[in-house]
Design an enzyme around this catalytic site. Structure first.
Site, PDB file in Angstrom:
ATOM      1  N   TYR A 222       0.829  -1.215   0.000  1.00  0.00           N
ATOM      2  CA  TYR A 222       0.000   0.000   0.000  1.00  0.00           C
ATOM      3  C   TYR A 222       0.857   1.256   0.000  1.00  0.00           C
ATOM      4  O   TYR A 222       0.673   2.166  -0.815  1.00  0.00           O
ATOM      5  CB  TYR A 222      -0.911  -0.034   1.232  1.00  0.00           C
ATOM      6  CG  TYR A 222      -1.788   1.187   1.411  1.00  0.00           C
ATOM      7  CD1 TYR A 222      -2.984   1.313   0.713  1.00  0.00           C
ATOM      8  CD2 TYR A 222      -1.438   2.191   2.310  1.00  0.00           C
ATOM      9  CE1 TYR A 222      -3.805   2.426   0.898  1.00  0.00           C
ATOM     10  CE2 TYR A 222      -2.251   3.300   2.497  1.00  0.00           C
ATOM     11  CZ  TYR A 222      -3.433   3.414   1.792  1.00  0.00           C
ATOM     12  OH  TYR A 222      -4.237   4.514   1.963  1.00  0.00           O
TER      13      TYR A 222
HETATM   14  N1  LIG Z   1      -9.202   6.465   5.621  1.00  0.00           N
HETATM   15  C1  LIG Z   1      -7.934   6.778   5.816  1.00  0.00           C
HETATM   16  O1  LIG Z   1      -7.450   6.865   6.955  1.00  0.00           O
HETATM   17  C2  LIG Z   1      -7.031   7.023   4.655  1.00  0.00           C
HETATM   18  C3  LIG Z   1      -5.741   7.394   4.961  1.00  0.00           C
HETATM   19  C4  LIG Z   1      -4.866   7.634   3.930  1.00  0.00           C
HETATM   20  C5  LIG Z   1      -5.294   7.509   2.636  1.00  0.00           C
HETATM   21  N2  LIG Z   1      -6.564   7.134   2.335  1.00  0.00           N
HETATM   22  C6  LIG Z   1      -6.906   7.004   0.932  1.00  0.00           C
HETATM   23  O2  LIG Z   1      -8.065   7.734   0.648  1.00  0.00           O
HETATM   24  C7  LIG Z   1      -8.777   7.110  -0.426  1.00  0.00           C
HETATM   25  C8  LIG Z   1     -10.217   6.888  -0.001  1.00  0.00           C
HETATM   26  O3  LIG Z   1     -10.196   6.054   1.141  1.00  0.00           O
HETATM   27  P1  LIG Z   1     -11.444   5.933   2.115  1.00  0.00           P
HETATM   28  O4  LIG Z   1     -10.897   5.862   3.481  1.00  0.00           O
HETATM   29  O5  LIG Z   1     -12.451   6.913   1.755  1.00  0.00           O
HETATM   30  O6  LIG Z   1     -11.908   4.430   1.726  1.00  0.00           O
HETATM   31  P2  LIG Z   1     -13.330   3.730   1.548  1.00  0.00           P
HETATM   32  O7  LIG Z   1     -14.347   4.395   2.401  1.00  0.00           O
HETATM   33  O8  LIG Z   1     -13.046   2.288   1.737  1.00  0.00           O
HETATM   34  O9  LIG Z   1     -13.679   4.012   0.010  1.00  0.00           O
HETATM   35  C9  LIG Z   1     -12.972   3.383  -1.015  1.00  0.00           C
HETATM   36  C10 LIG Z   1     -13.719   3.580  -2.305  1.00  0.00           C
HETATM   37  O10 LIG Z   1     -12.975   2.966  -3.377  1.00  0.00           O
HETATM   38  C11 LIG Z   1     -13.852   2.114  -4.101  1.00  0.00           C
HETATM   39  N3  LIG Z   1     -13.081   0.994  -4.669  1.00  0.00           N
HETATM   40  C12 LIG Z   1     -12.279   0.129  -3.993  1.00  0.00           C
HETATM   41  N4  LIG Z   1     -11.808  -0.806  -4.841  1.00  0.00           N
HETATM   42  C13 LIG Z   1     -12.318  -0.538  -6.061  1.00  0.00           C
HETATM   43  C14 LIG Z   1     -12.227  -1.157  -7.335  1.00  0.00           C
HETATM   44  N5  LIG Z   1     -11.518  -2.294  -7.526  1.00  0.00           N
HETATM   45  N6  LIG Z   1     -12.894  -0.603  -8.380  1.00  0.00           N
HETATM   46  C15 LIG Z   1     -13.642   0.507  -8.208  1.00  0.00           C
HETATM   47  N7  LIG Z   1     -13.760   1.138  -7.031  1.00  0.00           N
HETATM   48  C16 LIG Z   1     -13.122   0.613  -5.967  1.00  0.00           C
HETATM   49  C17 LIG Z   1     -14.887   1.666  -3.074  1.00  0.00           C
HETATM   50  O11 LIG Z   1     -16.131   1.256  -3.660  1.00  0.00           O
HETATM   51  P3  LIG Z   1     -16.452  -0.310  -3.966  1.00  0.00           P
HETATM   52  O12 LIG Z   1     -15.881  -1.103  -2.838  1.00  0.00           O
HETATM   53  O13 LIG Z   1     -17.930  -0.343  -4.082  1.00  0.00           O
HETATM   54  O14 LIG Z   1     -15.774  -0.601  -5.278  1.00  0.00           O
HETATM   55  C18 LIG Z   1     -15.102   2.961  -2.311  1.00  0.00           C
HETATM   56  O15 LIG Z   1     -15.989   3.811  -3.007  1.00  0.00           O
HETATM   57  C19 LIG Z   1      -8.040   5.813  -0.726  1.00  0.00           C
HETATM   58  O16 LIG Z   1      -7.229   5.986  -1.852  1.00  0.00           O
HETATM   59  C20 LIG Z   1      -7.210   5.586   0.507  1.00  0.00           C
HETATM   60  O17 LIG Z   1      -6.052   4.868   0.226  1.00  0.00           O
HETATM   61  C21 LIG Z   1      -7.452   6.885   3.327  1.00  0.00           C
END
Ligand SMILES: NC(=O)c1ccc[n+]([C@@H]2O[C@H](COP(=O)([O-])OP(=O)(O)OC[C@H]3O[C@@H](n4cnc5c(N)ncnc54)[C@H](OP(=O)(O)O)[C@@H]3O)[C@@H](O)[C@H]2O)c1
Length: 260
Positions: A165
């Protein structure tokens, strides 16, 4: 319109813009989708699960915004290509591309096998690369574009078995700088938003442990962990005219976590 509204609208309004947000049905992506739509853009959301997609779009259209969804799997190159074409057919070619779809599989380093590596790179790195190739040149030709990647503090430091990651997010920040170099002369800026620890479904396991949550909050300067809505203002800024001279940057939205 009074003069302050006219001024703010000149800087930040997204009226007339088309946006594509991957992962826009959950967490940070969902908040960004709402922000861009409420700022005036027509937004297409791409993810896999239809129920979450439909709920996101329904919330926005019932608030008078224009939004649509495309169900697609960004885990394969063909899936990315198909989703890109379907999304561009809804409101036309996007002016704004937000790559928020991401996955975080966390096996210990010694157990990080080729499947974990490939799956992680496909969604977190290859999809943004392919979508950039698909839409970046058109934005450059039209003289305006905004590409916003969502990376992670793990692009900068190891954190709870970052493994593949962290590598994917580090590479995504490098990709952003190369895309910025390629297209900024033509009015297309490319930046990344760098979250710290944000309470979303992505890190459900960690965020359901109150002691870990409190310890992480204490490491920020603001004294709390991130919420998805903390990304709204930064996303509108980076999508708008106001950010025309900001490109190739990694902007931390993390309550000071990275500098504490
Ligand atoms: N939350 C944190 O603490 C954090 C920290 C650092 C970075 N981030 C980054 O921020 C971004 C958003 O994260 P989040 O926390 O909002 O995560 P989340 O709530 O799990 O949302 C992830 C989104 O990506 C979609 N997704 C995942 N795999 C996919 C695939 N194969 N094809 C199409 N869509 C896909 C999911 O929808 P489906 O599952 O329906 O496809 C969902 O809409 C990510 O890039 C993550 O790495 C998050």
């Amino acid at each position: 319109m009074n003069s302050s509204h006219a001024y703010l609208s000149g800087l930040f309004s997204l009226d007339g813009r088309v946006a594509l947000v991957t992962g826009g049905s959950s967490g940070i992506g969902r908040a960004v989708t709402g922000a861009l739509a409420r700022a005036g853009a027509r937004v297409v959301v791409v993810a896999r699960r239809q129920r979450e997609l439909a709920a996101t779009v329904e919330e926005l259209t019932s608030a008078g915004c224009r939004a649509a969804w495309v169900s697609g799997d960004l885990g394969s190159r063909d899936g990315v290509r198909a989703a890109a074409e379907e999304a561009a057919a809804v409101f036309g070619e996007p002016d704004i591309l937000v790559n928020s779809a991401g996955i975080n599989l966390r096996p210990p380093m010694a157990e990080t096998d080729e499947d974990v590596w490939d799956t992680t790179m496909a969604v977190n790195l290859e999809a943004p690369f392919l979508l950039g190739r698909r839409f970046g040149p058109g934005m450059a030709e039209r003289g305006f574009g905004r590409i916003i990647h969502i990376t992670s503090q793990q692009a900068h430091r190891a954190f709870v078995q970052s493994g593949a990651y962290g590598v994917s997010k580090g590479a995504l920040e490098s990709l952003a700088r190369s895309q910025a170099e390629a297209w900024s002369p033509y009015g297309v800026t490319v930046n990344t938003l760098v979250p710290g620890f944000v309470m979303t479904p992505l890190n459900q396991r960690l965020s359901s442990d109150p002691e870990r949550v409190a310890a992480l909050a204490a490491r920020t300067m603001t004294g709390r962990n991130g919420l998805a809505e903390d990304f709204e203002g930064a996303a509108v800024f980076l999508a708008s005219r106001a950010s025309a001279y900001v490109t190739g940057q990694s902007i931390f939205v993390d309550g000071g976590f990275s500098v504490h």
